[in-house]
Design an enzyme around this catalytic site. Sequence first.
Site, PDB file in Angstrom:
ATOM      1  CG  ASP A  46      -1.699   1.222   1.415  1.00  0.00           C
ATOM      2  OD1 ASP A  46      -2.394   1.603   0.464  1.00  0.00           O
ATOM      3  OD2 ASP A  46      -1.627   1.827   2.508  1.00  0.00           O
TER       4      ASP A  46
ATOM      5  CG  ASP B 164      -1.077   7.622   0.422  1.00  0.00           C
ATOM      6  OD1 ASP B 164       0.032   8.081   0.114  1.00  0.00           O
ATOM      7  OD2 ASP B 164      -2.080   7.687  -0.318  1.00  0.00           O
TER       8      ASP B 164
ATOM      9  CE1 TYR C 188      -9.229  12.027  -0.977  1.00  0.00           C
ATOM     10  CE2 TYR C 188      -9.641  13.535   0.834  1.00  0.00           C
ATOM     11  CZ  TYR C 188      -9.989  12.413   0.103  1.00  0.00           C
ATOM     12  OH  TYR C 188     -11.105  11.695   0.451  1.00  0.00           O
TER      13      TYR C 188
ATOM     14  CB  CYS D 121      -8.175   2.172  -7.474  1.00  0.00           C
ATOM     15  SG  CYS D 121      -9.947   2.554  -7.582  1.00  0.00           S
TER      16      CYS D 121
ATOM     17  CG  HIS E 233     -12.334   4.198 -10.514  1.00  0.00           C
ATOM     18  ND1 HIS E 233     -11.526   3.097 -10.659  1.00  0.00           N
ATOM     19  CD2 HIS E 233     -12.568   4.672 -11.757  1.00  0.00           C
ATOM     20  CE1 HIS E 233     -11.285   2.887 -11.942  1.00  0.00           C
ATOM     21  NE2 HIS E 233     -11.906   3.833 -12.629  1.00  0.00           N
TER      22      HIS E 233
ATOM     23  CG  ASP F 297      -2.231   1.933   6.445  1.00  0.00           C
ATOM     24  OD1 ASP F 297      -2.580   1.572   5.305  1.00  0.00           O
ATOM     25  OD2 ASP F 297      -2.441   3.078   6.892  1.00  0.00           O
TER      26      ASP F 297
END
Length: 201
Positions: free
Chosen positions: A20, A22, A31, A97, A99, A134
């Site tokens: 992963d 972040d 963001y 992703c 979306h 996480d």
Amino acid sequence: MRKTDGERERRPVPSAILFDRDGTLVADVPYNTDPDLVVPMPGALQTLRRLRALGIACGVVTNQAGVGLGLIAEHELRAVNARIEEILGPFDTWQVCPHAPEDRCECRKPKPGLVLAACRDLGIRPEDAVVIGDIGKDMEAARRAGSRGIMVPTPITLRPEILDAPTVAGDLSSAVMLALGAELAHSTRLDPGAPPLGSAA
């Protein structure tokens, strides 16, 4: 039974480890559109160097709903990801992703699409990959894909997610040591100038 980082068992060496982004590889900046805000998580660079020395593929599987929500422009996402590679080195596959949750796509974690796409890109079976993340969505995506999941909790990780995780490690280095097995993690084939995984740098 859920395994902690104090437990060991013999498993096949994974062909790839999928991270992963972040909260796992880099500090979670919600963001994020600014490459200057990219800060690697403790031990991330050392850990990735060791995996690359072993010839184990390293990939990123990340939800970036900010794109779909209009909070992150695609060029900003590319710039942040490029900065991550400047700091941590190149990854063998990036699966993103873009979306929003309401888009009901097939790639957004906890669905397995990102993990399956990474495995296709690398030419490996999902069962030969380990996913490190996480939160519970990372672990569920791994489970649905047929991959092994290892959680490295952060302050945002919910306690029920930790309790439900198949394997939990205290930090990124320990997670990779669990993925590889202690014997391989301390192998002399790794960078001889770096301390063993799981030790203080």
